[in-house]
Structure formats: structure tokens, C-alpha cells
Design a protein around this motif. Structure first.
Motif, short mmCIF file in Angstrom:
data_model
loop_
_atom_site.label_atom_id
_atom_site.label_comp_id
_atom_site.label_asym_id
_atom_site.label_seq_id
_atom_site.Cartn_x
_atom_site.Cartn_y
_atom_site.Cartn_z
N PRO A 122 -0.28 19.05 27.04
CA PRO A 122 -0.34 18.94 25.59
C PRO A 122 0.87 18.19 25.04
CG PRO A 122 0.20 21.20 26.25
CD PRO A 122 -0.21 20.46 27.49
N PRO A 123 0.67 17.31 24.08
CA PRO A 123 1.76 16.51 23.53
C PRO A 123 2.73 17.35 22.70
CG PRO A 123 -0.21 16.18 22.24
CD PRO A 123 -0.61 17.02 23.41
N LYS A 124 3.99 16.91 22.67
CA LYS A 124 5.00 17.60 21.88
C LYS A 124 5.45 16.81 20.66
CE LYS A 124 6.86 20.32 25.72
NZ LYS A 124 8.08 20.69 26.50
N THR A 125 5.22 15.51 20.68
CA THR A 125 5.56 14.67 19.53
C THR A 125 4.32 13.95 19.02
OG1 THR A 125 6.05 12.68 20.82
CG2 THR A 125 7.85 14.28 20.51
N MET A 126 4.39 13.47 17.78
CA MET A 126 3.26 12.75 17.22
C MET A 126 3.00 11.44 17.95
SD MET A 126 1.69 14.42 14.94
CE MET A 126 1.89 15.94 13.98
N GLY A 127 4.06 10.84 18.49
CA GLY A 127 3.86 9.63 19.28
C GLY A 127 3.05 9.93 20.53
N GLU A 128 3.38 11.04 21.19
CA GLU A 128 2.62 11.44 22.37
C GLU A 128 1.19 11.80 22.00
OE1 GLU A 128 4.82 14.67 24.00
OE2 GLU A 128 6.45 13.41 24.77
N LEU A 129 1.01 12.49 20.87
CA LEU A 129 -0.33 12.86 20.42
C LEU A 129 -1.17 11.63 20.16
CD1 LEU A 129 -2.42 14.93 19.32
CD2 LEU A 129 -1.31 14.71 17.09
N THR A 130 -0.60 10.64 19.50
CA THR A 130 -1.34 9.42 19.18
C THR A 130 -1.78 8.70 20.44
OG1 THR A 130 -0.09 9.18 17.12
CG2 THR A 130 -1.23 7.23 17.94
N ALA A 131 -0.85 8.53 21.38
CA ALA A 131 -1.18 7.83 22.62
C ALA A 131 -2.25 8.57 23.40
CB ALA A 131 0.08 7.66 23.47
N LEU A 132 -2.14 9.89 23.45
CA LEU A 132 -3.12 10.68 24.20
C LEU A 132 -4.47 10.69 23.49
CD1 LEU A 132 -3.49 12.38 26.71
CD2 LEU A 132 -2.67 14.37 25.45
N ALA A 133 -4.46 10.74 22.15
CA ALA A 133 -5.71 10.71 21.40
C ALA A 133 -6.49 9.43 21.70
CB ALA A 133 -5.42 10.82 19.90
N LYS A 134 -5.80 8.33 21.77
CA LYS A 134 -6.47 7.05 22.07
C LYS A 134 -6.98 7.03 23.50
CE LYS A 134 -3.72 4.39 18.74
NZ LYS A 134 -2.73 3.29 18.55
N LYS A 135 -6.19 7.59 24.41
CA LYS A 135 -6.58 7.59 25.82
C LYS A 135 -7.82 8.44 26.07
CE LYS A 135 -4.66 8.58 30.42
NZ LYS A 135 -3.44 9.01 31.17
N LEU A 136 -7.93 9.55 25.33
CA LEU A 136 -9.02 10.50 25.57
C LEU A 136 -10.27 10.22 24.76
CD1 LEU A 136 -6.98 13.85 25.68
CD2 LEU A 136 -7.67 12.39 27.60
N THR A 137 -10.20 9.33 23.79
CA THR A 137 -11.35 9.03 22.94
C THR A 137 -12.43 8.28 23.72
OG1 THR A 137 -10.08 8.99 20.88
CG2 THR A 137 -12.11 7.71 20.91
N VAL A 138 -13.66 8.69 23.50
CA VAL A 138 -14.81 8.04 24.13
C VAL A 138 -15.70 7.48 23.02
CG1 VAL A 138 -16.82 8.35 25.63
CG2 VAL A 138 -14.73 9.66 26.06
N ARG A 139 -16.06 6.19 23.13
CA ARG A 139 -16.86 5.53 22.11
C ARG A 139 -18.16 4.98 22.70
NH1 ARG A 139 -13.59 3.24 17.62
NH2 ARG A 139 -11.36 3.47 18.04
N SER A 140 -19.12 4.81 21.81
CA SER A 140 -20.33 4.05 22.16
C SER A 140 -20.01 2.56 22.04
CB SER A 140 -21.47 4.42 21.21
OG SER A 140 -21.79 5.78 21.33
N PRO A 141 -20.85 1.69 22.58
CA PRO A 141 -20.60 0.25 22.49
C PRO A 141 -20.40 -0.26 21.05
CG PRO A 141 -22.29 0.67 24.11
CD PRO A 141 -22.02 1.98 23.44
N ASP A 142 -21.04 0.40 20.08
CA ASP A 142 -20.90 -0.06 18.70
C ASP A 142 -19.68 0.54 17.99
OD1 ASP A 142 -21.66 2.57 18.41
OD2 ASP A 142 -23.35 2.17 17.06
N GLY A 143 -18.85 1.28 18.74
CA GLY A 143 -17.65 1.86 18.16
C GLY A 143 -17.81 3.29 17.69
N THR A 144 -19.02 3.80 17.68
CA THR A 144 -19.25 5.19 17.27
C THR A 144 -18.46 6.15 18.15
OG1 THR A 144 -21.47 4.69 16.47
CG2 THR A 144 -20.99 6.98 16.98
N ILE A 145 -17.83 7.12 17.53
CA ILE A 145 -16.99 8.07 18.27
C ILE A 145 -17.87 9.15 18.90
CG2 ILE A 145 -15.07 9.68 18.11
CD1 ILE A 145 -14.28 8.19 15.50
N LYS A 146 -17.91 9.18 20.21
CA LYS A 146 -18.64 10.23 20.92
C LYS A 146 -17.74 11.45 21.14
CE LYS A 146 -21.39 9.03 24.25
NZ LYS A 146 -21.88 8.46 25.54
#
Length: 441
Positions: free
Chosen positions: A170-194
Motif C-alpha cells: 500500500p502506498p504511503k505518499t500521494m505520489g506513490e498512490l498516483t503511480a500505483l493507481a495508473k499501474k493497476l488501472t484496467v481499461r477497455s480499448p475505447d478508454g472506458t475504465i474497467k
């Protein structure tokens, strides 16, 4: 004790009514009036819980009081709202004890006299207020007047789905949270957030401004009680973080994701359904997960802090239920004995906390071996005790400043309608200050 924007907005309206209640109460100030606490009498106690298990929890918590005070009969009335309390005070026929989920209105209650000043009772009883954490003491008084006592508390932390985290810590800073949020996000080809790594929008359930902005070190009000949105750079830091992650997702994609969410307190909650990897929520979510998603493998941690405040990690936003004696109570001495018992007796607090999955509000109760809560709950006990935890300050018009800031963030900032943030925040400060003046602040 889940709170919602609707409940908080209603609290502002209730607070406005309480000013009138103080002015219109029949019979003048009756603080401390009534039979001695040892005399045979019945006190009426109003509280807001209404679900069967909640009502039973309250009954179980006060059972010890009945044994210790056999001459005092307690009549419990559940499902009471702030509006009903206000009307009873206005009509000069209040109960003896009232309980509210709304700490935001403490400033109005204390200033108006709608709830009695408890300091004389506390002094006579020799009650040690240091058994409550600092932030708790701050949300039960206003400008030196303590008109409320804390009952149970809410603390906020970061929930994370272990499967979706894929071994990440789990992240401890907002910078770590942001980077991890982007890494863990899964999208459909049209950009929809799955699957959203983390959804920063204030429209996502408990991601409201008062739960996330404090992690950036914001100071809500100036020393003389005026709005501080333009004066404190931490607000801009919070808002720019919020907007940068929303822009990364794409605002239209964020709106689509928000529209797809189910109700917060149902099994369709996105975190419980595996549609968000991380989310900020209160301690009560542990109970909802236990009942609605028992197979979910999850962990909890403190909410990350801004990168320049790494040493403050471990704290978070806290609030809670408050209890008081309304102006005009007919059995005030006995009412105080009940309030003192309910808010300081470790057995009563632990019984209540176990039943409702809320944080007990005294330091002794926090360390009770009789707490029977899941291991993920430990995070919230630690956050509650942490000296870096904070709450929002009371004002004469309740949480009006929070409602205005949340509305600004949701309706103007997140959609990208603000071209000059500094000027917009100065305008917001003026609006908040004008409202405070009207309320006598």
C-alpha cells in the motif's frame, strides 16, 4: 456510522434551525435543573440508530448503567433526526439526552445554547478529558464551550484489494498512490475504465474533500475563524493532484465510471465488486465486507499523505457521534450521569463498538482485549490514536464551508471550468466569510 453528502447538507439546514431553537425555547435556561441523580425518575434518550441490530446494541451498552443507577429508568427512543431534536428544543419539550451523527453542527449547538454547556458537570465529576484523543476533544467544543461528549468515532483509512494489487505494498505518499493507481488501472480499448486503481473524484462515495484534503495538511480556517482556501497553498496542491489524475483517466471516462457505480452501502459497491483496487473509506466498511463480500481478500492502511509530509503518515480524518443534554431538559443531573457513563465506561463503549464496527472513543477502550473486530480494523484504531489525525473545525453555521468547497470541486474544478484557481478560491473565501457573518461568526 456512514456519512453522506446528503446527510452533511441536511446538517447545515438543521444547524440553521438550531439558532432559532435556542432563541425560542420556553422557560429560559434550565441548565442543571431537575431532581438529584439519586432520586427515582425516568430520563428520555433520543438517538439516531434505527436498524434492529443497532437498536439492540444501544440497549446492551446501557444495561450496565441500569445496574449502577437502579433509581433511573432510561427510555430509549431510536431513529431520531437532528430536525426532530431541533423542533423539540424549539417547542420547549426536549428529551433529557440527545445523540447526533453530526459533529459539523457542534459549533452551532454550543454557540446558540441549544445544547447545554457541560463544563460544570465535567468539573464537578472530576472527569479527565485526556482519555479522549486531541481531535476528539476539538470536535466536541466550540470556542471554549463544551456542549457535547463523544460516543463512538469514525476513522478513515485506505482499503486495498490484495488480488488486484498483485503483490504491491500500500502506498504511503500521494505520489506513490498516483503511480500505483495508473499501474493497476484496467481499461477497455475505447478508454472506458474497467478497474480503477484509485478514483480521485469527490463524487466517489467517501472521497469527499474533508476526507482527502487533510492528507495534504490543509488548514480549513484562519486563526480568526475565516475561510482559508486561498491563503493555504495546500488546498491548491490537493486540487491539482485531484485534477491531474482525473485528466489522466479522462473526465468523460470518470463520469461514465461514476454513473456505473452502485449504492455505497450495498453489495454493488465497486470496491467490494473488485472494480477499484484502492479506496478511502471508514472503519464500518469492514462490517459491510464481512456481510456482503466475505470472500474478498483485502487489507487496510492509513491514507497516503502528500509527498512533502511523509513524516505525518499514519494519521487520517476522524469524526464521530456526539451526545449532549439539550436546553430545557427536565432531568439534567440524571442525564449527565447517563452521558458520562455512556461516553466513558469501557465496557459500554466496547459493547457498542463490537456491535456497530465503529471505533470506541476513549484511549482505554481502544486497547481493550474484549474488542472482537477483524484484523483489518486495527488500522482504524491506530489512525484514531495517531497525533497526526485531524477533524474539521466547528463553525456557527455548521459545515457550510465544506459543502461550498465540495460543490466547487465537483461542479467547477473537476470538469475543468476554472481558468484561474487562485482567483476562484479567493471568491470562495468571500462567499464562506459572508455566510459566517450572517451566522454570527
Amino acid at each position: 456510522m456512514p456519512t453522506t453528502t446528503t446527510r452533511r447538507l441536511a446538517a447545515v439546514m438543521a444547524a440553521a434551525g438550531l439558532a432559532l431553537a435556542a432563541a425560542c425555547t420556553a422557560g429560559g435556561d434550565q441548565s442543571g435543573k431537575g431532581p438529584a441523580s439519586g432520586e427515582k425518575q425516568t430520563i428520555e434518550v433520543w438517538h439516531g440508530w434505527s436498524a434492529p441490530h443497532e437498536v439492540k446494541a444501544f440497549q446492551d451498552a446501557v444495561a450496565g448503567f441500569n445496574k449502577a443507577h437502579p433509581t433511573i429508568t432510561v427510555k430509549l427512543v431510536n431513529g431520531q433526526t437532528d430536525d426532530r431534536i431541533t423542533n423539540a428544543i424549539r417547542g420547549g419539550n426536549p428529551p433529557d439526552v440527545v445523540s447526533s451523527f453530526t459533529t459539523d453542527s457542534v459549533g452551532q449547538w454550543c454557540q446558540s445554547g441549544a445544547w447545554q454547556n457541560l463544563s460544570p458537570y465535567i468539573a464537578k465529576s472530576g472527569l479527565d478529558l485526556n482519555q479522549f484523543p486531541r481531535a476528539v476533544r476539538s470536535y466536541t467544543e466550540y470556542k471554549g464551550t463544551r456542549c457535547a461528549m463523544p460516543l463512538l468515532a469514525d476513522a478513515y483509512g485506505l482499503y486495498y484489494n490484495k488480488k488486484l494489487m498483485k503483490g504491491e505494498q500500500p502506498p504511503k505518499t500521494m505520489g506513490e498512490l498516483t503511480a500505483l493507481a495508473k499501474k493497476l488501472t484496467v481499461r477497455s480499448p475505447d478508454g472506458t475504465i474497467k478497474v480503477a486503481g484509485f478514483m480521485p473524484s469527490v463524487q466517489y462515495y467517501e472521497h469527499q474533500v474533508q476526507h482527502l484534503a487533510p492528507q495534504f495538511g490543509v488548514t480549513w480556517l484562519t486563526g480568526d475563524g475565516k475561510a482559508n482556501f486561498a491563503g493555504d497553498p495546500a488546498f491548491q496542491t490537493y486540487l491539482k493532484w485531484n485534477k491531474s489524475l482525473i485528466d489522466w483517466y479522462g473526465y468523460d471516462n470518470v463520469k461514465k465510471f461514476l454513473r456505473s457505480m452502485g449504492q455505497e452501502f450495498e453489495s454493488s459497491n465497486p470496491f467490494e465488486k473488485g472494480r477499484t483496487a484502492m479506496a478511502v473509506d471508514g472503519e464500518w466498511r469492514t462490517r459491510f465486507i464481512q456481510e456482503e463480500a466475505p470472500g474478498l481478500d483485502y487489507g487496510t492502511a492509513p491514507v497516503p499523505v502528500s509527498d512533502d509530509r511523509a513524516s505525518a503518515y499514519g494519521g487520517g480524518f476522524i469524526t464521530g457521534t456526539v451526545v449532549g443534554i439539550p436546553r430545557g431538559a427536565e432531568h439534567a443531573p440524571a442525564a449527565w450521569e447517563f452521558v458520562r457513563y455512556l461516553t466513558t465506561d469501557t465496557g459500554a463503549l466496547v459493547t457498542f463498538a463490537n456491535a456497530l464496527a465503529n471505533v470506541p472513543s476513549t484511549i482505554p477502550a481502544l486497547s481493550s482485549p474484549k474488542l472482537t473486530l477483524p484484523p483489518q480494523f486495527r488500522t482504524f484504531l491506530d489512525v484514531f490514536k495517531n497525533p497526526n489525525s485531524s477533524t474539521t473545525p466547528p463553525t456557527p453555521n455548521g459545515n457550510d464551508y465544506l459543502v461550498r468547497f465540495e460543490k466547487f470541486t465537483q461542479e467547477e474544478w473537476e470538469p475543468g471550468r476554472v481558468s484561474d484557481l487562485g482567483r476562484a478560491l479567493r471568491k470562495l473565501d468571500g462567499e464562506v466569510d459572508d455566510s459566517l457573518k450572517l451566522a454570527g461568526g
